[in-house]
Design a protein around this motif. Structure first.
Motif, short mmCIF file in Angstrom:
data_model
loop_
_atom_site.label_atom_id
_atom_site.label_comp_id
_atom_site.label_asym_id
_atom_site.label_seq_id
_atom_site.Cartn_x
_atom_site.Cartn_y
_atom_site.Cartn_z
N THR A 11 0.82 -1.21 0.00
CA THR A 11 0.00 0.00 0.00
C THR A 11 0.85 1.26 0.00
OG1 THR A 11 -0.11 -0.10 2.41
CG2 THR A 11 -1.91 -1.14 1.19
N ASN A 12 2.14 1.16 0.40
CA ASN A 12 3.02 2.32 0.42
C ASN A 12 3.82 2.48 -0.86
OD1 ASN A 12 2.29 2.95 3.09
ND2 ASN A 12 3.76 1.47 3.90
N VAL A 50 3.86 3.43 -4.49
CA VAL A 50 2.99 4.18 -5.40
C VAL A 50 3.68 4.28 -6.76
CG1 VAL A 50 1.80 6.36 -5.85
CG2 VAL A 50 1.98 5.48 -3.51
N THR A 100 3.17 5.24 -10.91
CA THR A 100 2.32 6.08 -11.76
C THR A 100 2.59 5.79 -13.23
OG1 THR A 100 3.97 7.85 -11.61
CG2 THR A 100 2.11 7.94 -10.08
N PRO A 144 4.35 13.06 -9.34
CA PRO A 144 4.45 11.97 -8.36
C PRO A 144 5.35 10.83 -8.81
CG PRO A 144 2.38 11.81 -9.53
CD PRO A 144 3.04 13.07 -10.01
N GLY A 159 6.58 7.07 -1.65
CA GLY A 159 5.20 6.63 -1.78
C GLY A 159 4.19 7.54 -1.08
N GLU A 160 4.50 7.95 0.14
CA GLU A 160 3.57 8.80 0.89
C GLU A 160 3.42 10.16 0.22
OE1 GLU A 160 2.84 10.33 5.51
OE2 GLU A 160 4.46 8.91 5.03
N SER A 182 3.98 10.84 -3.03
CA SER A 182 3.28 10.65 -4.31
C SER A 182 1.78 10.52 -4.10
CB SER A 182 3.83 9.41 -5.03
OG SER A 182 5.16 9.60 -5.42
N GLN A 183 1.39 9.77 -3.07
CA GLN A 183 -0.03 9.60 -2.81
C GLN A 183 -0.67 10.93 -2.41
OE1 GLN A 183 -1.84 6.61 -3.31
NE2 GLN A 183 -3.34 8.26 -3.30
N ILE A 213 -1.11 13.02 -5.61
CA ILE A 213 -2.23 12.49 -6.39
C ILE A 213 -3.56 12.89 -5.77
CG2 ILE A 213 -3.39 10.35 -7.11
CD1 ILE A 213 -0.54 9.10 -7.30
N SER A 214 -3.61 12.96 -4.44
CA SER A 214 -4.83 13.31 -3.72
C SER A 214 -5.01 14.81 -3.52
CB SER A 214 -4.84 12.62 -2.34
OG SER A 214 -4.68 11.22 -2.46
#
Length: 382
Positions: free
Chosen positions: A3-4, A6, A8, A59, A311-312, A314-315, A318-319
């Motif tokens: 989940t960590n 990410v 693209t 990201p 990852g954190e 990038s997420q 994206i958000s």
């Protein structure tokens, strides 16, 4: 862990949705924000230590961007080189492959500067690609890609040097790429064009400068010029244009003329018979339908993997969670500073894990892979 991580989508030929048909950015308000960052920067300044807020980041890490230029293609260009029947056939395919690594970008955002020891490891079919950030100041990235079945390997050592040039930022892409076809006993050496991030008078992005490709064994050479667009954007025929020639360095005979645009098609003209023309590169074919890499073995992803390190952040990008993005970016950068202070206090020098690195004033940076073959990666792409 998964989940960590990410990942693209890679840049496709029509990736730049925020630009017009000429690759020029359409948002003057955003341009004012970009220019405000450089209001106190002097002409010619080295921007390698210049820190951007996360609102100006895409990201993904620069290591991922370099890797995508090798493993993200709509057709298998590398094995088509290996399958060439003659040295000249293979050389022309190498020229096409070199052009394919020139990828479109989006104006106003840049990848993260990789941290020291960061890695990116991806497999596509028989091709395994590994990158490592072998220096942080200056920024130096090393790549090793191998296809054991085809008996092929690729190495690169890139050291980008961004400088403020008044109307924008030009990144000098120092370093060499080498492609080895062991079945044919051929080594191809080439450099990369410079990246231009233009603010004025017409915002846009481009690749500019001269590229030389040579086969060390056959003496075949290509000289390509990525044409710089005029200051006011006149002459649309030169937008993203490539011109050049292929010649035999032993006899000095010009064999072919090269002409076209790296974001559409590039043609080859027989130097002795201008009526003979063929397309050697089609960007739509090569840079369309690209797939986002995926994690196939979460437990085997290295802690240094770009998609995990960032990852954190990038997420958050994206958000559109910019508060979280600033916090995540600060965490990564502060962790790197802590590790640096710890090494300095112990008198330790960091050593790359996957490459042997040398540097000289005459030859610049050289990065040699330690392993002969890159292992299969826990991250894959189609």
């Amino acid at each position: 862990m998964e989940t960590n991580v990410v990942l693209t989508k890679p840049f496709t030929i029509d990736h730049n949705k925020s630009s017009d048909s000429n690759g020029n950015y359409k948002a003057p308000i955003f341009l004012q924000q970009v220019l405000s960052l450089f209001k106190n920067v002097q002409l010619g300044s080295d921007l390698s230590r210049f820190k951007l807020p996360p609102t100006f980041n895409m990201p993904k890490s620069q290591l991922q961007w370099y890797g995508e230029c090798v493993y993200s293609t709509g057709v298998d260009l590398i094995n088509s080189i290996n399958n060439g029947k003659t040295p000249l056939d293979r050389f022309i395919s190498v020229v096409a492959w070199s052009i394919s690594t020139t990828r479109p970008q989006t104006f106003g955002v840049v990848p993260y500067n990789p941290i020291l020891a960061e890695t990116h490891h991806v497999s596509k079919g028989n091709l395994n690609v590994l990158l490592e950030q072998v220096s942080h100041h200056p920024q130096v990235s090393a790549l090793h890609a191998t296809d054991r079945k085809g008996n092929i390997d690729i190495t690169l050592c890139h050291s980008p040097l961004p400088k403020f040039v008044g109307t924008g930022v030009e990144v000098d892409m120092h370093g060499k790429r080498h492609l080895h076809l062991h079945n044919h006993g051929e080594t191809y050496e080439m450099n990369c064009p410079n990246f231009l991030f233009r603010f004025l008078p017409i915002p846009g992005i481009d690749w500019v400068g001269n590229v030389t490709i040579r086969c060390l064994e056959t003496g075949l050479v290509a000289e390509l010029s990525y044409i710089r667009q005029s200051f006011f954007g006149f002459g649309s025929g030169n937008r993203r244009r490539i011109k050049g020639k292929i010649f035999d360095s032993l006899t000095k005979n010009v064999l072919y003329k090269v002409d076209g645009h790296w974001d559409s098609t590039v043609i080859l003209k027989d130097a002795t018979n201008n009526a003979e023309v063929r397309v050697i590169y089609d960007a739509k074919e090569v840079l369309s339908g690209l797939h986002t890499p995926f994690v196939k073995d979460p437990e085997s992803v290295w802690q240094t993997e770009s998609a995990l390190v960032w990852g954190e952040l990038s997420q958050a990008i994206i958000s559109n969670n910019w508060g979280k993005a600033r916090e995540a970016k600060n965490t990564v950068e502060e962790t790197q500073r802590i590790h640096l202070r710890e090494r300095e206090s112990k008198g330790e020098t960091w050593v790359p894990k996957y490459f042997t690195v040398t540097h000289s004033k005459e030859d610049g940076w050289k990065c040699s892979p330690i392993q002969k073959w890159v292992p299969d990666a826990p991250i894959a792409t189609l």
